[in-house]
Design an enzyme around this catalytic site. Structure first.
Site, mmCIF file in Angstrom:
data_model
loop_
_atom_site.group_PDB
_atom_site.id
_atom_site.type_symbol
_atom_site.label_atom_id
_atom_site.label_comp_id
_atom_site.label_asym_id
_atom_site.label_seq_id
_atom_site.Cartn_x
_atom_site.Cartn_y
_atom_site.Cartn_z
ATOM 1 N N ASP A 1 0.851 -1.175 0.000
ATOM 2 C CA ASP A 1 0.000 0.000 0.000
ATOM 3 C C ASP A 1 0.902 1.245 0.000
ATOM 4 O OD1 ASP A 1 -2.210 1.699 0.123
ATOM 5 O OD2 ASP A 1 -3.309 0.338 1.436
ATOM 6 N N GLU B 1 -10.642 6.884 4.241
ATOM 7 C CA GLU B 1 -9.654 6.268 5.137
ATOM 8 C C GLU B 1 -9.775 6.800 6.574
ATOM 9 O OE1 GLU B 1 -5.935 5.049 3.383
ATOM 10 O OE2 GLU B 1 -6.554 5.788 1.437
#
Ligand SMILES: *[C@@H]1O[C@H](CO)[C@@H](O)[C@H](O)[C@H]1NC(C)=O
Ligand SMILES: *[C@@H]1O[C@H](CO)[C@@H](O)[C@H](O)[C@H]1NC(C)=O
Ligand SMILES: *[C@@H]1O[C@H](CO)[C@@H](O)[C@H](O)[C@H]1NC(C)=O
Ligand SMILES: *[C@@H]1O[C@H](CO)[C@@H](O)[C@H](O)[C@H]1NC(C)=O
Ligand SMILES: *[C@@H]1O[C@H](CO)[C@@H](O)[C@H](O)[C@H]1NC(C)=O
Ligand SMILES: *[C@@H]1O[C@H](CO)[C@@H](O)[C@H](O)[C@H]1NC(C)=O
Ligand SMILES: *[C@@H]1O[C@H](CO)[C@@H](O)[C@H](O)[C@H]1NC(C)=O
Length: 630
Positions: free
Chosen positions: A309, A515
Site C-alpha cells: 500500500d 480512510e
C-alpha cells in the site's frame, strides 16, 4: 600486422557489432508467438540487478518524468488519490501524459514498458467527468454480481480512455465494524456476498478462459485492465474499526471471514493483490511471510504480483523512518513484489540494492518478484502495445455507463420504513402534488452524494466537482410539470409549518471522507442534518433519504420519519434515486450490513450471539413499480 590485416580486423569487428545489434532487434522476449514463461525467462537472463530492482518500484506521477523512468528503469507509476495532470484534465491530456512516461521506459536498454495504476474504486473516480458508480456498500445492497461485472467492464473502458491499464480495485474487505472509515469500500459484513462480488474482476480483466491454471493472472484484451484485490488480509476486522490497526482473530476466523474473497479473486485470475496496512494479531501484514508467501503464493497458488500500500513500508516502524532498512528487508522477505514507494525512489532503490548486495535478501527473492511483475505485463499485452491509442477516449462518462450507474443506484436503495403500517405506505410518491419541499445538505450536492475517493482523495462537496445529476435535479425530472418543487437546504421549523407543503423529501447524511478521516465512534447524522430532519418531519409527512457510507444512528428520529431510504453513496447518477421514489421502479435492495440501534452495540454482525439489531442484515421492504399507464 600489415595495413590490410588491420582493415580486415576492423571490418570484422564492425560486422560483429552490426550482427549483435541486428540480433538485438529480434529479442526472444519480444516475440508474441512464444509462451509467456519462455519470454519471461529470456528477458530475466538479460536483466541486471538494477534493472530488476527498478521493476519492483512504483512511483507517483508527481515525481515521474520520462527521464526518471529511463534513468532508474522504474517498473510502474501510479496516480494516488487526486494525483492528476491538472484539474479537469481531458482524456487526451491524460493519455499524452501516460504515453510520455512510457516513452521514457521504452527508451531503456531492454525497453520494458511500465504499467500505470490508479484507484478506480467506483468508476474512474479521479477523473473529471467520469461516471461515478455507487460505492461498494451500495453494490452489496443490490445482491447482483452480474450488474457488478458490467460495472467492472464499464470502468475498464473509462480507465482505458485515459491511457491507463491497471486499477487498485476491487476492495474485498469484509467490514466487521462500521466505525471504520473505509466501511463503504466493503460490499458487506458477510464474506459470502463479498466473495460473489469478486465478479467485478471478470468485468475489469475479462473472463478467464476455461482450463486455465489456477492463480495465473489474466487480462483479456485492450478494453480491459489489470485488477487488484485489496487489502490482504483482515483490513475490515480491526479493533473498534480503527483504520490500519490490529485485527485480533484466530486463524479459523481469519480464513473463514476475511480470506474467502481472495480465493475467489485468485480463481478469477486477478493480476495483483495489495497488502493491508493493518496487523493480524500484532504482526504487520507487510511483514507477514506466512500469509503473503506461504498462504497467498503457496496455498492459494497466486501467480500475479503482490503490491504494497501507499508508503506502507515507511509506516511499518514507529517513529517513521526509525529503521527504513529493516522495513524494506522485512517486507521484501515477507513476499512483496512491487513497492508503492511512492516519492523517495532513490532511497528505496539504494536500500534494496544494498540488502541484495550484502546478501540479506537472496537473488531468488528478487527474481520471484520480477518474474511475477513481468508475467502480468506480458499477460496484459504491454510489450505488443505499450502506447495507448485514442480509440477509447469517447468512453469517459459515456451515456451507456451513466445509464448503468443509474440502474445500479435504483437497485442499491434499501427501503427501511414505509408509513406507519403496511396498509398506508408513503412510497411510491405521487408524481402530481401541488407543492413539495426538498431539503437537506445532500439534496443538491453532487460531491456529497459521491462521497470520498471522488476527484480528490477525500472527495469534496459542491456541484462543480464533476458532472452528474443531483438528487434534487432527479426529482425535478421525475415529477409532473404541474408539481411545484421548493428547495430549501436548511428550512426553519415555522417556515415548513406555514407553507402548506404536500410532503417533504429530506436528504441528509455524512460529509465525504476517506480512510482514517472517516473513522467515527458515534456514527450520528451531523447536527445540521438532524435539525433539518426534525424541522421538516415534525411538521409534514416526510421521506428521509440517508446518504452515508454505513448505517447511522437513526432510532431516535424514527418516530418522526414516515418513510426511510438508505441510499448509501450513490455517485453521479442521482436520477436513480428519483426513479424509485416516484415508482418508475420498485425498491429491491437488501441491507448488506446490520443496522444497529446504538453505537454502543458495535461491533455487531449477523450470526453474533447477542444479535439485537434495529434492522437485521438482509432487511429491505419492497414496492411494486407503478403501471406507467395508470
Ligand atoms: C512517444 O514516442 C512515440 C514513438 O517514438 C511518438 O510517436 C509519440 O509522439 C511519443 N509520445 C509522447 C507523448 O511523447
Ligand atoms: C492501534 O491504535 C492504537 C490507538 O490509536 C495505537 O496505539 C496502536 O499503536 C495501533 N496499533 C496498530 C497495530 O496499529
Ligand atoms: C535496523 O534494525 C535491524 C534489525 O533490528 C538492526 O540489526 C539494525 O542495526 C538497525 N539499523 C539501524 C540503523 O538502526
Ligand atoms: C530521500 O531519502 C534520502 C535518504 O534517506 C534522504 O537523504 C532524502 O532527503 C530523501 N528525499 C526526500 C525528497 O525526502
Ligand atoms: C468549485 O467551487 C469551489 C467553491 O465555490 C471552488 O473553490 C473550486 O475551485 C471550484 N472547483 C472547480 C473545479 O471549479
Ligand atoms: C393547501 O394545499 C391544499 C392542496 O394540497 C389546498 O387544497 C389548500 O387550499 C391549501 N391551503 C392553503 C392555505 O394554501
Ligand atoms: C462524532 O465523531 C465525528 C468523527 O470523530 C466527529 O467529527 C463528530 O463531532 C462526533 N459527533 C458527536 C456528536 O460527538
Amino acid at each position: 600486422m600489415g595495413k590490410t590485416s588491420v582493415l580486415l580486423v576492423g571490418f570484422l569487428f564492425s560486422f560483429l557489432v552490426a550482427m549483435v545489434q541486428a540480433g538485438d532487434k529480434y529479442k526472444k522476449y519480444n516475440d508474441p508467438s512464444l509462451p509467456i514463461n519462455k519470454r519471461i525467462g529470456d528477458l530475466m537472463r538479460r536483466m541486471s540487478l538494477d534493472e530488476k530492482i527498478g521493476q519492483m518500484v512504483q512511483i507517483d506521477r508527481k515525481v515521474a518524468t520520462p527521464e526518471v523512468m529511463r534513468d532508474y528503469k522504474i517498473g510502474s507509476i501510479l496516480s494516488g488519490g487526486g494525483s492528476v495532470p491538472h484539474l479537469q484534465a481531458t482524456p487526451q491530456e491524460w493519455l499524452n501524459m501516460v504515453n510520455g512516461f512510457q516513452n521514457g521506459s521504452l527508451s531503456t536498454r531492454l525497453g520494458i514498458p511500465m504499467i500505470y495504476g490508479i484507484d478506480a474504486v467506483h468508476g474512474h473516480n479521479n477523473v473529471y467527468k467520469a461516471t461515478i458508480f455507487p460505492h461498494n456498500i451500495g453494490l452489496g445492497a443490490t445482491r447482483d454480481p452480474e450488474l457488478v461485472k458490467r460495472i467492472g467492464s464499464a470502468t475498464a473502458r473509462e480507465v482505458r480512455a485515459t491511457g491507463i491499464n491497471y486499477v487498485f480495485a476491487p476492495c474485498i474487505a469484509v467490514c466487521r465494524d462500521p466505525r471504520w472509515g473505509r466501511c463503504f469500500e466493503s460490499y458487506s459484513e458477510d464474506p459470502d456476498i463479498v466473495k460473489e462480488m469478486t465478479e467485478i474482476i471478470n468485468g475489469l480483466q475479462g473472463e478467464i478462459p476455461k482450463n486455465s491454471r489456477k492463480g495465473v493472472p489474466y487480462v483479456g484484451g485492450r478494453e480491459k485492465v489489470v485488477a487488484c484485490a485489496k487489502h490482504f488480509v483482515g483490513d475490515g476486522g480491526t479493533t473498534r474499526g480503527i483504520n490500519e490497526n490490529n485485527t485480533v482473530i484466530d486463524k479459523h476466523g481469519l480464513l473463514s471471514i476475511h480470506m474467502p474473497g481472495y480465493n475467489a479473486a485468485v480463481i478469477k485470475g486477478v493480476g495483483t493483490v495489495m497488502v493491508s496496512y493493518s496487523s493480524w494479531n500484532g504482526v504487520k501484514m507487510h511483514a507477514n511471510h506466512d500469509l503473503v508467501t506461504n498462504f497467498l503464493k503457496g496455498s492459494l497458488r497466486f501467480r500475479g504480483f503482490v503490491i504494497s500500500d501507499w508508503q506502507a513500508i515507511d509506516r511499518m516502524t514507529y517513529p517513521v523512518h526509525a529503521n527504513y532498512t529493516y522495513s524494506v528487508l522485512t517486507s521484501i522477505q515477507a513476499g512483496l513484489d512491487m513497492i508503492m514507494v511512492p516519492y523517495n525512489y532513490t532511497e528505496f532503490i539504494d536500500t534494496l540494492t544494498g540488502l541484495v548486495k550484502n546478501k540479506f535478501i537472496p537473488m531468488s527473492r528478487i527474481d520471484d518478484a520480477v518474474r511475477r511483475i513481468l508475467r502480468v505485463k506480458f499477460q496484459l499485452g504491454l510489450f505488443e502495445n505499450p502506447l495507448s491509442d485514442e480509440s477509447f477516449i469517447d468512453q469517459l462518462g459515456h451515456q451507456a455507463h451513466r445509464d448503468l450507474a443509474r440502474e445500479a443506484v435504483r437497485k442499491s436503495l434499501v427501503l427501511l420504513k414505509n408509513g406507519e403500517n403496511a396498509d398506508e405506505p408513503m412510497l411510491p410518491l405521487p408524481k402530481k402534488s401541488s407543492k413539495i419541499l426538498v431539503a437537506g445538505s445532500h439534496a443538491d450536492d453532487l460531491g456529497n452524494q459521491c462521497g470520498g475517493w471522488t476527484i480528490n482523495w477525500q472527495g469534496g462537496s459542491g456541484n462543480n466537482l464533476t458532472s452528474g445529476t443531483t438528487i434534487l435535479k432527479g426529482i425535478a425530472e421525475a415529477v409532473d410539470p404541474s408539481t411545484e418543487i421548493v428547495y430549501e437546504e436548511n428550512p426553519e421549523f415555522d417556515y415548513v409549518k406555514s407553507n402548506n407543503f404536500s410532503y417533504g423529501i429530506v436528504v441528509v447524511g455524512e460529509p465525504p471522507y476517506a480512510e482514517t478521516n472517516g473513522d467515527n465512534l458515534n456514527l450520528t447524522i451531523p447536527l445540521q442534518g438532524q435539525y433539518t430532519l426534525y424541522n421538516v418531519c415534525a411538521n409534514i409527512k416526510c421521506v428521509v433519504v440517508l446518504i452515508s457510507g454505513r448505517p447511522l444512528v437513526i432510532m431516535p428520529h424514527l418516530e418522526q420519519v414516515d418513510a426511510l431510504v438508505a441510499a448509501w453513496l450513490p455517485g453521479t447518477e442521482g436520477q436513480g434515486v428519483a426513479d424509485v421514489l416516484f415508482g418508475d421502479y420498485g425498491f429491491s435492495g437488501k441491507l448488506p450490513r446490520t443496522w444497529f440501534k446504538t453505537a454502543e452495540q458495535l461491533p455487531m454482525n449477523v450470526g453474533d450471539l447477542n444479535y439485537d439489531p434495529l434492522y437485521p442484515f438482509g432487511y429491505g421492504l419492497t414496492t411494486q413499480p407503478l403501471n406507467a399507464t395508470s
